[in-house]
Design an enzyme around this catalytic site. Structure first.
Site, short mmCIF file in Angstrom:
data_model
loop_
_atom_site.label_atom_id
_atom_site.label_comp_id
_atom_site.label_asym_id
_atom_site.label_seq_id
_atom_site.Cartn_x
_atom_site.Cartn_y
_atom_site.Cartn_z
N ASP A 54 2.62 -14.36 2.81
CA ASP A 54 1.52 -13.71 3.54
C ASP A 54 0.13 -14.59 3.20
OD1 ASP A 54 3.45 -12.00 4.06
OD2 ASP A 54 2.13 -10.19 3.43
N LYS A 56 -0.81 -10.28 10.31
CA LYS A 56 -1.26 -9.19 9.63
C LYS A 56 -2.60 -8.70 9.49
CE LYS A 56 -0.80 -8.15 4.47
NZ LYS A 56 -0.33 -8.77 3.10
N LYS A 111 2.07 -6.67 11.03
CA LYS A 111 1.96 -6.01 9.98
C LYS A 111 0.74 -5.34 9.70
CE LYS A 111 2.48 -6.49 4.69
NZ LYS A 111 2.84 -7.41 3.88
#
Length: 237
Positions: A92, A162, A201
């Site tokens: 990430d 995300k 996300k």
């Protein structure tokens, strides 16, 4: 949703700088017990987490350029490679938020691509398909900038976009702290932008079963939270 269905959405997260080995061990045990999608840990705990979870289906996720996103792209790429060598399955990364705020989206795209390319290449060497998620830090960005960043991530070959790190600090004119995490509106916007080809996300402030369901309804395909166990317990078998 059942307990197992909601568990499959969750990245069980512990990114606190003061987290110790015993806390990581607890995190990994909970993730294995509940069959979460992954644990999300700082780079220094990737090796330990990979060892603890080697006989489970739980992936090891880590963060790159975290939490500011302000390190050079080559450093982010090196960090990603190192984490993958240590056992990470998912990366990430935080975008260059300042570049996004300025509207320098060519730079944003190159930054993302550097990490995606390094991650995919390193994974290929190890026979692994590495998942790359791109953290936008949506609380700092306009809707237009969020759309542009999602387009950059898609073009670069990332797997997910995300919302947040959970570490952003944003205040009103009186100095009061404002929410810094995921919102259903941002999730819906991100899903609309990337379509069904990428994951979305939701992370930051998702602490209850109700909040998790709201994010999933809005289009989230993964939930980053430190409250995974409590969320799962709220669901029926």
């Amino acid at each position: 949703m059942t307990k197992q269905e909601i568990a499959s959405y969750i990245d069980h997260t512990l990114l606190a700088p003061q987290a110790g080995v015993s806390e990581i061990e607890k995190l990994c045990k909970e993730a294995a017990d509940y069959k979460f999608a992954s644990v999300c840990v700082n780079p220094s705990y990737v090796k330990l987490s990979a060892e603890l979870l080697k006989n489970s289906s739980v992936k090891v996720c880590t963060v790159v350029g975290f939490p500011l996103g302000a390190t050079p792209s080559c450093v982010k790429a090196f960090e990603a490679r190192t984490c993958i060598q240590d056992g990470a399955d998912e990366v990430d990364m935080v975008i260059n938020v300042g570049a996004a705020k300025d509207g320098r989206f060519t730079e944003v795209g190159k930054d993302i691509a550097a990490v995606v390319d390094a991650s995919k290449d390193e994974g290929k060497k190890l026979g692994k398909d590495i998942c790359v998620k791109v953290i936008l830090e949506t609380c700092y960005l306009s809707d237009e900038a969020i759309v542009s960043c999602c387009q950059c991530a898609k073009k670069a070959g990332a797997d997910f976009v995300k919302t947040s790190t959970g570490f952003a600090i944003i205040k009103d004119k009186e100095g009061k702290l404002l929410p810094n995490g995921a919102t259903a509106a941002h999730i819906a916007l991100m899903r609309k932008t990337v379509g069904n080809d990428m994951g979305v996300k939701a992370s930051g402030g998702v602490r209850t079963a109700e909040a998790a369901q709201e994010m999933i309804k809005a289009g989230a395909s993964r939930i980053g939270t430190s409250s995974g166990a409590a969320i799962v317990k709220a669901f029926e078998d």
